[in-house]
Design an enzyme around this catalytic site. Structure first.
Site, PDB file in Angstrom:
ATOM      1  N   ASP A  40      -6.835  -1.346  -4.434  1.00 46.47           N
ATOM      2  CA  ASP A  40      -6.846  -1.336  -5.902  1.00 46.47           C
ATOM      3  C   ASP A  40      -5.414  -1.262  -6.412  1.00 46.47           C
ATOM      4  OD1 ASP A  40      -9.586  -0.975  -5.611  1.00 46.47           O
ATOM      5  OD2 ASP A  40      -9.397   1.212  -5.762  1.00 46.47           O
TER       6      ASP A  40
HETATM    7  N1  URA Z   1     -11.131   2.556  -1.456  1.00 44.01           N
HETATM    8  C1  URA Z   1     -10.850   2.594  -2.756  1.00 44.01           C
HETATM    9  O1  URA Z   1     -11.553   3.222  -3.531  1.00 44.01           O
HETATM   10  N2  URA Z   1      -9.782   1.923  -3.202  1.00 44.01           N
HETATM   11  C2  URA Z   1      -8.964   1.228  -2.384  1.00 44.01           C
HETATM   12  O2  URA Z   1      -7.997   0.645  -2.845  1.00 44.01           O
HETATM   13  C3  URA Z   1      -9.264   1.212  -1.015  1.00 44.01           C
HETATM   14  C4  URA Z   1     -10.351   1.881  -0.561  1.00 44.01           C
END
Ligand code: URA
Length: 244
Positions: free
Chosen positions: A105
């Site tokens: 993310d």
């Molecule tokens: N899990 C998440 O919630 N976000 C990420 O970026 C990777 C794994």
């Protein structure tokens, strides 16, 4: 013609900086002659290049594998139509088409792999290979034993039950906890949703490892090439179905 240290790094023997050191230390030969100057340009298709007594294998040159320590605020995409910062902005522009292996993310930091080796990407992201990904999550509240058990047993999210996670509390106080969590799936925002569903929203999230690969020695915003040994180890893992 390309710079000797770049050719060495791209062939996967070591990071660019280590390759520069190998050259300065007189451990690199081109066509049988020791070269200890960094300005040398070579043609890897023609020149015979040896590092530490071993001839480099140039057929790997068109396969690129690198590891980025992603900062916050960059989105994991090759191109963004809205002009936002992408992870590609942090990589050299001359690598051609390389792609992230999975995604993080925008607000998640840490380890992100890139390659143009579609077979490896497929293998590392396929759930059947159970490739471990370890995160350091700072969450709201003190994580209690029953919540740890819930994470370890699997959490029912709207897109299904997560498989068993490995969980370790690094430190905790009544308002926040720092938790190390290892999962091997890649559902969208999985770690954030897992913690949220048990009442502990994530404040910050960092991926600190993928299998045996860690962020050691790679500052935030920087990247390094994987070594030939690391690439081989990754390939062995999925070819022999080795679990992490
Ligand atoms: N899990 C998440 O919630 N976000 C990420 O970026 C990777 C794994």
């Amino acid at each position: 013609m390309q710079r000797l240290q770049k050719v060495l790094a791209m062939s996967g023997i070591a990071s660019r900086r280590k390759c520069e050191r190998l050259i300065s230390d007189g451990k690199v030969k081109v066509n049988g002659q020791i070269i200890n100057k960094l300005w040398m340009k070579v043609d890897p298709e023609v020149d015979i290049i040896e590092a530490d007594g071993q001839q480099i294998i140039w057929k790997n040159q068109n396969k690129v594998y690198l590891l980025l320590n992603k900062p916050e605020g960059y989105i994991t995409t090759v191109k963004d139509t809205h002009g936002r910062k992408t992870v590609m902005d942090l990589l050299p522009a001359n690598l051609g088409r390389i792609y992230p292996v999975g995604r993080l993310d925008s607000s998640t930091t840490g380890l992100l792999l890139f390659t143009n080796d579609g077979e490896l990407t497929y293998a590392l992201t396929h759930p059947k290979h159970k490739f471990n990904k370890t995160y350091l999550a700072c969450i709201r509240g003190a994580l209690k034993d029953d919540s740890i058990k819930a994470l370890e047993n699997g959490i029912l999210l709207e897109d299904g039950l997560t498989s068993k996670a490995k969980v370790k509390i690094v430190k905790t106080n009544p308002s926040t906890s720092l938790v190390k969590i290892t999962i091997h799936e890649g559902k969208k925002r999985q770690v954030r949703r897992m913690f949220k569903s048990i009442g502990h929203p994530v404040i910050s999230l960092k991926r600190i490892a993928m299998g045996f690969l860690t962020l050691n020695g790679v500052p935030e915003g920087k990247y390094r090439y994987l070594t030939l040994t690391e690439v081989q180890r990754l390939k062995n893992m999925y070819q022999n179905n080795i679990k992490n």
